[in-house]
Enzyme design. Sequence first.
Site: not given
Ligand SMILES: O=C1CC=C(NS(=O)(=O)c2ccc(-c3ccccc3)cc2)CC1=O
Length: 164
Positions: A119-120, A123, A129
Site C-alpha cells: 500500500h505504502e 504512494h 487513495h
Molecule cells: O497516507 C497514508 C495515511 C494514513 C494511512 N493509514 S495507515 O497507515 O493506517 C494504513 C491504512 C491502510 C493500509 C492498507 C490498505 C489496504 C491494504 C493494505 C494496507 C495501510 C496503512 C496510510 C497512508 O498511506
Amino acid sequence: QYGYTLPGWNKHNLTYRLMNYTPDMARADVDEAIQDALEVWSKVTPLTFTKISKGIADIMIAFRTRVHGRCPRYFDGPLGVLGHAFPPGLGLGGDTHFDEDENWTKNAEGFNLFLVAAHEFGHSLGLSHSNDQTALMFPNYISLDPSKYPLSQDDISGIQSIYG
Ligand SMILES: O=C1CC=C(NS(=O)(=O)c2ccc(-c3ccccc3)cc2)CC1=O
Ligand SMILES: [Ca+2]
Ligand SMILES: [Zn+2]
C-alpha cells in the site's frame, strides 16, 4: 516542502534501501516482504527495483516511532497510523516509514508487513487513495489473504496511467 513532488518518477530503474529492521520479524522475512511488495507494482509497470545497502536510494525505508529525524510526519504509537510514504521526488520523495510501535508479521496476526508495504509503495510511486474498497490503495487496512494477488483493476489502471 520535501523537495518538489512529481506525478511519477521520471525514470524506471529505482533503488531502495532498508535503513533498519523491525525486531518483530526475522531479517530475511522483512527483506522478503519488502521485495514482494515492490514486485506487486513492478509486475504491472516498466519499473524495476534494485536493493542497495549504502548511500542514498530513491526509496529509503525505515521503521520509526513518534517524532523521527527530519520527517515532517509523526507516528502515533500502537494502532492508528501504520506507515506513511512520500510521493515521487527528491529528498524525502519516495521514502517509506513504518510505525515500529505496531506488531509486524508475515502472516495474518498483527499487521502484515507485505500488505502495508504494498500500500505504502503505491504512494511512493505516485498513487493516492482509492475509494474502491477492493483496492490495495483503499485507505483502510483490510487483512487480505497475502497469498492472493492484492492489486485490484483500480490499482492497475491507476499505476498504468502514470507509467503506462
Ligand atoms: O497516507 C497514508 C495515511 C494514513 C494511512 N493509514 S495507515 O497507515 O493506517 C494504513 C491504512 C491502510 C493500509 C492498507 C490498505 C489496504 C491494504 C493494505 C494496507 C495501510 C496503512 C496510510 C497512508 O498511506
Ligand atoms: Ca501507529
Ligand atoms: Zn515518517
